[in-house]
Write a protein that holds these residues in place. Structure first.
Motif, PDB file in Angstrom:
ATOM      1  N   TYR A  83       2.345   2.492   3.019  1.00  0.00           N
ATOM      2  CA  TYR A  83       3.394   3.284   2.357  1.00  0.00           C
ATOM      3  C   TYR A  83       2.924   3.714   0.977  1.00  0.00           C
ATOM      4  O   TYR A  83       3.199   4.835   0.539  1.00  0.00           O
ATOM      5  CB  TYR A  83       4.691   2.477   2.222  1.00  0.00           C
ATOM      6  CG  TYR A  83       5.367   2.147   3.530  1.00  0.00           C
ATOM      7  CD1 TYR A  83       5.386   3.059   4.579  1.00  0.00           C
ATOM      8  CD2 TYR A  83       5.999   0.920   3.716  1.00  0.00           C
ATOM      9  CE1 TYR A  83       5.991   2.754   5.772  1.00  0.00           C
ATOM     10  CE2 TYR A  83       6.611   0.602   4.909  1.00  0.00           C
ATOM     11  CZ  TYR A  83       6.607   1.520   5.938  1.00  0.00           C
ATOM     12  OH  TYR A  83       7.204   1.223   7.115  1.00  0.00           O
ATOM     13  N   GLY A  84       2.220   2.819   0.298  1.00  0.00           N
ATOM     14  CA  GLY A  84       1.730   3.107  -1.042  1.00  0.00           C
ATOM     15  C   GLY A  84       0.744   4.257  -1.063  1.00  0.00           C
ATOM     16  O   GLY A  84       0.521   4.879  -2.097  1.00  0.00           O
ATOM     17  N   MET A  85       0.114   4.527   0.095  1.00  0.00           N
ATOM     18  CA  MET A  85      -0.805   5.654   0.185  1.00  0.00           C
ATOM     19  C   MET A  85      -0.065   6.945   0.482  1.00  0.00           C
ATOM     20  O   MET A  85      -0.689   8.000   0.589  1.00  0.00           O
ATOM     21  CB  MET A  85      -1.805   5.452   1.333  1.00  0.00           C
ATOM     22  CG  MET A  85      -2.629   4.212   1.243  1.00  0.00           C
ATOM     23  SD  MET A  85      -3.831   4.334  -0.051  1.00  0.00           S
ATOM     24  CE  MET A  85      -4.702   5.781   0.478  1.00  0.00           C
ATOM     25  N   GLY A  86       1.244   6.847   0.688  1.00  0.00           N
ATOM     26  CA  GLY A  86       1.992   8.051   1.025  1.00  0.00           C
ATOM     27  C   GLY A  86       2.080   8.297   2.514  1.00  0.00           C
ATOM     28  O   GLY A  86       2.285   9.426   2.940  1.00  0.00           O
TER      29      GLY A  86
ATOM     30  N   VAL B 253       0.891   9.046  -6.789  1.00  0.00           N
ATOM     31  CA  VAL B 253       0.974   7.775  -7.503  1.00  0.00           C
ATOM     32  C   VAL B 253       0.431   6.679  -6.589  1.00  0.00           C
ATOM     33  O   VAL B 253       1.128   6.178  -5.719  1.00  0.00           O
ATOM     34  CB  VAL B 253       2.431   7.458  -7.897  1.00  0.00           C
ATOM     35  CG1 VAL B 253       2.468   6.215  -8.759  1.00  0.00           C
ATOM     36  CG2 VAL B 253       3.055   8.630  -8.617  1.00  0.00           C
ATOM     37  N   GLY B 254      -0.830   6.346  -6.749  1.00  0.00           N
ATOM     38  CA  GLY B 254      -1.448   5.321  -5.903  1.00  0.00           C
ATOM     39  C   GLY B 254      -1.036   3.929  -6.341  1.00  0.00           C
ATOM     40  O   GLY B 254      -0.526   3.736  -7.452  1.00  0.00           O
TER      41      GLY B 254
ATOM     42  N   ASN C 211       6.590   4.632  -7.997  1.00  0.00           N
ATOM     43  CA  ASN C 211       6.229   5.343  -6.763  1.00  0.00           C
ATOM     44  C   ASN C 211       7.287   5.130  -5.674  1.00  0.00           C
ATOM     45  O   ASN C 211       7.029   5.354  -4.504  1.00  0.00           O
ATOM     46  CB  ASN C 211       4.847   4.922  -6.248  1.00  0.00           C
ATOM     47  CG  ASN C 211       4.796   3.475  -5.810  1.00  0.00           C
ATOM     48  OD1 ASN C 211       5.697   2.703  -6.095  1.00  0.00           O
ATOM     49  ND2 ASN C 211       3.743   3.118  -5.110  1.00  0.00           N
TER      50      ASN C 211
ATOM     51  N   GLY D 189      -6.165   7.510   3.653  1.00  0.00           N
ATOM     52  CA  GLY D 189      -5.312   8.432   2.891  1.00  0.00           C
ATOM     53  C   GLY D 189      -5.695   9.894   3.103  1.00  0.00           C
ATOM     54  O   GLY D 189      -4.848  10.716   3.456  1.00  0.00           O
TER      55      GLY D 189
ATOM     56  N   VAL E  12      -7.245   9.538  -2.350  1.00  0.00           N
ATOM     57  CA  VAL E  12      -6.305  10.652  -2.225  1.00  0.00           C
ATOM     58  C   VAL E  12      -6.132  11.389  -3.555  1.00  0.00           C
ATOM     59  O   VAL E  12      -5.178  12.148  -3.717  1.00  0.00           O
ATOM     60  CB  VAL E  12      -4.929  10.189  -1.701  1.00  0.00           C
ATOM     61  CG1 VAL E  12      -5.021   9.822  -0.238  1.00  0.00           C
ATOM     62  CG2 VAL E  12      -4.380   9.035  -2.507  1.00  0.00           C
TER      63      VAL E  12
ATOM     64  N   ARG F 114       3.987   9.532  -3.387  1.00  0.00           N
ATOM     65  CA  ARG F 114       3.095   8.378  -3.292  1.00  0.00           C
ATOM     66  C   ARG F 114       1.641   8.800  -3.169  1.00  0.00           C
ATOM     67  O   ARG F 114       0.739   8.018  -3.446  1.00  0.00           O
ATOM     68  CB  ARG F 114       3.504   7.497  -2.111  1.00  0.00           C
ATOM     69  CG  ARG F 114       4.800   6.752  -2.405  1.00  0.00           C
ATOM     70  CD  ARG F 114       5.146   5.810  -1.301  1.00  0.00           C
ATOM     71  NE  ARG F 114       6.503   5.324  -1.468  1.00  0.00           N
ATOM     72  CZ  ARG F 114       7.311   5.051  -0.462  1.00  0.00           C
ATOM     73  NH1 ARG F 114       6.884   5.218   0.786  1.00  0.00           N
ATOM     74  NH2 ARG F 114       8.525   4.594  -0.671  1.00  0.00           N
ATOM     75  N   ALA F 115       1.398  10.025  -2.739  1.00  0.00           N
ATOM     76  CA  ALA F 115       0.022  10.512  -2.746  1.00  0.00           C
ATOM     77  C   ALA F 115      -0.427  10.776  -4.185  1.00  0.00           C
ATOM     78  O   ALA F 115      -1.601  10.656  -4.510  1.00  0.00           O
ATOM     79  CB  ALA F 115      -0.089  11.783  -1.916  1.00  0.00           C
TER      80      ALA F 115
ATOM     81  N   VAL G 176       6.777  10.932   0.280  1.00  0.00           N
ATOM     82  CA  VAL G 176       5.424  10.820   0.814  1.00  0.00           C
ATOM     83  C   VAL G 176       4.424  11.514  -0.115  1.00  0.00           C
ATOM     84  O   VAL G 176       3.345  11.002  -0.401  1.00  0.00           O
ATOM     85  CB  VAL G 176       5.394  11.407   2.243  1.00  0.00           C
ATOM     86  CG1 VAL G 176       3.982  11.676   2.691  1.00  0.00           C
ATOM     87  CG2 VAL G 176       6.095  10.468   3.205  1.00  0.00           C
TER      88      VAL G 176
ATOM     89  N   ALA H 203      -7.091   3.816  -2.859  1.00  0.00           N
ATOM     90  CA  ALA H 203      -6.078   4.524  -3.644  1.00  0.00           C
ATOM     91  C   ALA H 203      -6.678   5.769  -4.289  1.00  0.00           C
ATOM     92  O   ALA H 203      -6.045   6.825  -4.334  1.00  0.00           O
ATOM     93  CB  ALA H 203      -5.502   3.594  -4.706  1.00  0.00           C
TER      94      ALA H 203
ATOM     95  N   HIS I  18      -3.228  12.812   4.768  1.00  0.00           N
ATOM     96  CA  HIS I  18      -2.800  13.941   3.950  1.00  0.00           C
ATOM     97  C   HIS I  18      -3.616  15.194   4.226  1.00  0.00           C
ATOM     98  O   HIS I  18      -3.419  16.217   3.568  1.00  0.00           O
ATOM     99  CB  HIS I  18      -2.886  13.573   2.463  1.00  0.00           C
ATOM    100  CG  HIS I  18      -1.920  12.496   2.077  1.00  0.00           C
ATOM    101  ND1 HIS I  18      -0.561  12.668   2.130  1.00  0.00           N
ATOM    102  CD2 HIS I  18      -2.108  11.222   1.670  1.00  0.00           C
ATOM    103  CE1 HIS I  18       0.046  11.549   1.755  1.00  0.00           C
ATOM    104  NE2 HIS I  18      -0.884  10.658   1.481  1.00  0.00           N
TER     105      HIS I  18
END
Lengths: 460, 275
Positions: A347-350, B110-111, B74, B131, B188, B107-108, B104, B185, B135
């Motif tokens: 989740y932290g990676m989006g 803000v790692g 985030n 990541g 991305v 959070r990309a 989503v 992290a 994305h």
């Protein structure tokens, strides 16, 4: 007699326990408190009781296994020479007669020597009973004396009891293992007998299944055909249909419950789903035969398809529903066991929730999910009732799910139901089928175990 | 907390170097942020500016709300059902709790690096490529390879793992795993990296490597780090915010906070009176 002996064992155990405990307590009084003892008095009691009872138990088992043979042999030996049995069959017959004489039952006119042998049987039985009691008591006394002589404040009864506990646990594990081994061998020997009548390649690769053996040589269709391929095909077909239902439905409902459902929904939905596992398979069978099969038939006819009233599809669908809980419940557990930190990382990676599930959670839970599937498959392969009621008995070699097929388990049941001679190829073929089935599920379990071991260390 | 007290008895061990951009424009602005977990009021009226391309450290005793605030930035608190966040948090003048904002994508940008190294049970390569894949940052395999290599180099892990990218990430040592998570992290290209006690599960040598890494990457990223080690805060950060019982007590330049804090509670904490 055995019952009295077992009661005696309990009494001996209680008595030995009390005696050991008291002796130990007296050390405590003499030596200044319980703290002086290495082990608490109750451990001393247990130790003495175990030492007294264990030899009694061993003797009882030995006696149960051997005594009746000795007694029978003595009774047979008491027969006059002209009645002495010549082979296994007459040995059994004589023994039955002697037993009747001994019990006082006169079904037919007894030959003179048999009555005497019956008396001999009775007297030898009394001897055997006394032997059990006397030797048992002697062993108990010896064990008690040996253990209670050892008692002292420094004696490590605690460690001794620990060893006994270990022995007991090993014995229990052995029972389970030996039973499995026993089943394998009993099936194996009958299977070998079957293969002496029907060659194994014909059984494994023949495509004609018609297990009729003639009673007279001139009967029609006397040959019988034991090609099991149609049964394997039927089993595989129904298993595939069942897994096509249970696999996705079970896995997706597990994902829903583990990842999406709120705790409240989950606490209701999970037990409800597990109720499915508690429904007796006979009831599923009714459902398949009376509801699903006619429905499929009428639906098929609507589309102009020729559907048998008992179809593999009906049996497979219902079986699939039956094994959904096996897949979903176990998968739910393993998905829950995936550490939250992995989800947080994703989740932290989006990543979205479904990306996280697809790319992180499911791969991490894969070994557990695979073993859940394997368990469900072995359940589907071994299932009998639904298939008996919904799939039929015809040994068709087909992969068309709309036709009637038969499975290994159904045939085993059919072959062994009713009056049968036990050494015909027909009944023996049931054992060969059972052996194949057993081997298959064993192989599945083995594969599942290997997969789980191989991937177990992936996280944590 | 025992380790912290031991460390805190000599607060000004190594006065931090002056920040390169001490008073840069704030990247993150928080105004009156409150967080409730059910009935528990975990964070009270926090108002804070976090400068761009610098390291800000959140310090304070356990349960003081510093991790909670970090996870607001985030919106990781969204995954906790009972959490309720109110107030304003802006990144580059954009409200991140605006309903139209896609979490989503946030959070990309803000790692996050977690307390316990949590590499995925995949290969080292796949961990870093995760990541960019989700994305769609790489158009082909060559670009993805390049991103993975660059990220691992930035996380100063490349030389250690370049020959075994196909090995599983969980097979690395704890410190390497944490640097892998940092590489993951970075892959991305976030603007901000949040670190939640990134060294608490690491030994001193691995900790030193991670701190060096933070020092190297802070020129390009805005970094917010939660730490229990006052020495670490002093070594890596340019600014410090001290939290206590859900309240932001004091914030300022690192050397100022460690040498002459305004608040009595800050003084007590950094000298080891409590916490």
């Amino acid at each position: 007699m055995t019952l009295i002996y077992i009661l005696g064992m309990l009494l001996v155990a209680a008595g030995a326990y009390v005696a050991g405990r008291q002796k130990s307590a007296s050390f405590a009084v003499a030596g200044g408190g319980l703290a002086r003892l290495h082990s608490l008095p109750s451990y001393h009691g247990f130790y003495v009781a175990l030492a007294a009872v264990a030899p009694m138990l061993v003797w009882l088992i030995f006696w149960l296994l051997t005594a009746h043979r000795v007694v029978d042999a003595q009774a047979i030996a008491a027969l006059p020479a002209n009645l002495a049995p010549t082979d296994g069959l007459t040995y059994g017959a004589r023994l039955r007669e002697i037993n009747q004489a001994a019990a006082g039952v006169r079904l037919e006119e007894l030959q003179p020597g048999v009555a005497a042998a019956g008396e001999a049987l009775n007297s030898w039985r009394v001897v055997a009973d006394w032997a059990l009691a006397i030797v048992g008591a002697a062993l108990a006394l010896l064990g008690f004396a040996w253990a209670s002589r050892q008692l002292s404040p420094e004696f490590r009864a605690r460690n001794g009891v620990e060893r006994w506990v270990k022995v007991m646990l090993i014995a229990c594990a052995c029972v389970a293992i030996l039973t499995t081994v026993g089943i394998v061998f009993s099936v194996l020997f009958e299977t070998l007998r079957f293969f002496s009548k029907v060659p194994w390649y014909e059984f494994l690769f023949g495509t004609q299944w018609s297990p009729q053996t003639a009673i007279r040589a001139d009967q029609v269709g006397s040959s019988g055909a034991f090609g099991a391929v149609p049964l394997f095909a039927g089993t595989t077909l129904i298993m595939l249909i069942a897994m096509l239902v249970a696999g996705p439905v079970g896995l997706f409902s597990a994902i829903y419950m583990a990842e999406y459902a709120s705790p409240r929904v989950r606490s209701i939905a999970k037990p409800v789903l597990e109720v499915l596992a508690g429904v007796p398979t006979v009831v599923f069978g009714f459902f398949a035969a009376l509801t699903v099969a006619p429905f499929i038939r009428s639906t098929g006819e609507y589309f102009g398809l020729n559907v048998a009233s008992e179809s593999a599809l009906a049996a497979g669908l219902v079986m699939g529903v039956m094994i959904i809980p096996f897949v979903s419940s176990l998968s739910d557990d393993v998905i829950n066991a995936v550490p939250q930190s992995l989800r947080d990382g994703s989740y932290g990676m989006g990543a979205t929730r479904s990306e996280t599930i697809k790319r992180v959670v499911l791969p991490a839970a894969l070994p557990g999910i695979v073993s859940a599937f394997m368990l469900a498959i072995s359940r589907a392969v071994g299932e009998t009732m639904i298939v008996v009621m919904a799939a039929g008995l015809a040994g068709n070699l087909t992969f068309n799910p709309l036709e009637a097929v038969t499975t290994v388990t159904v045939q085993i049941k059919t072959l062994l139901v009713g009056d049968q001679e036990f050494d015909s190829a027909k009944t023996l073929s049931a054992f060969a089928l059972g052996f194949v089935l057993f081997f298959f599920t064993l192989a599945l379990n083995f594969i599942a175990l290997r997969i789980v071991q191989r991937y177990r260390e992936q996280y944590d | 907390m025992d380790t912290t007290t031991a460390v805190a008895s000599k607060p000004a061990v190594a006065p931090p170097p002056a920040a390169t951009q001490p008073d840069a424009a704030p990247k993150i602005i928080a105004r009156d942020v409150n967080v409730h977990y059910g009935d528990k009021h975990a964070l009270k009226n926090v108002t804070l500016d976090i400068p761009e391309k610098a390291v800000m450290a959140f310090i304070g005793p356990s349960g003081c709300g510093k991790s909670t605030f970090l996870r607001c930035i985030n919106r990781m608190n969204d995954t906790v059902a009972s959490a309720k966040v109110s107030g304003l948090i802006q990144i580059d003048d954009q409200d991140i709790y605006d309903p139209s904002l896609d979490v989503v994508q946030l959070r990309a940008r803000v790692g996050m690096v977690f307390q316990k190294p949590n590499p995925f049970p995949k290969s080292i390569y796949e961990n870093v490529a995760y990541g960019p894949r989700i994305h769609g940052l790489a158009r082909n395999k060559a670009e993805l390879d390049q991103i993975v290599e660059d990220s691992l180099k930035k996380a100063s892990l490349w030389n250690e793992v370049k020959d075994r990218l196909a090995d599983t990430g969980t097979g690395l040592s704890g410190g390497q795993q944490q640097r892998l998570c940092i590489a993951r992290a970075i892959a991305v290209s976030p603007e901000i990296i949040l670190m939640d006690e990134p060294c608490s599960a690491l030994d001193p040598i691995a900790t030193a490597r991670v701190e060096e890494l933070i020092e190297e990457i802070r020129r390009n990223y805005t970094i917010v780090i939660v730490t229990h080690s006052m020495q670490q805060a002093a070594r890596v950060s340019q600014r410090v915010a001290f939290f206590h019982l859900g309240v932001l007590v004091e914030t300022g330049r690192t050397e100022k906070i460690f040498q002459s804090p305004n608040d009595k509670r800050t003084q007590d904490y950094i000298t080891g009176r409590f916490g």
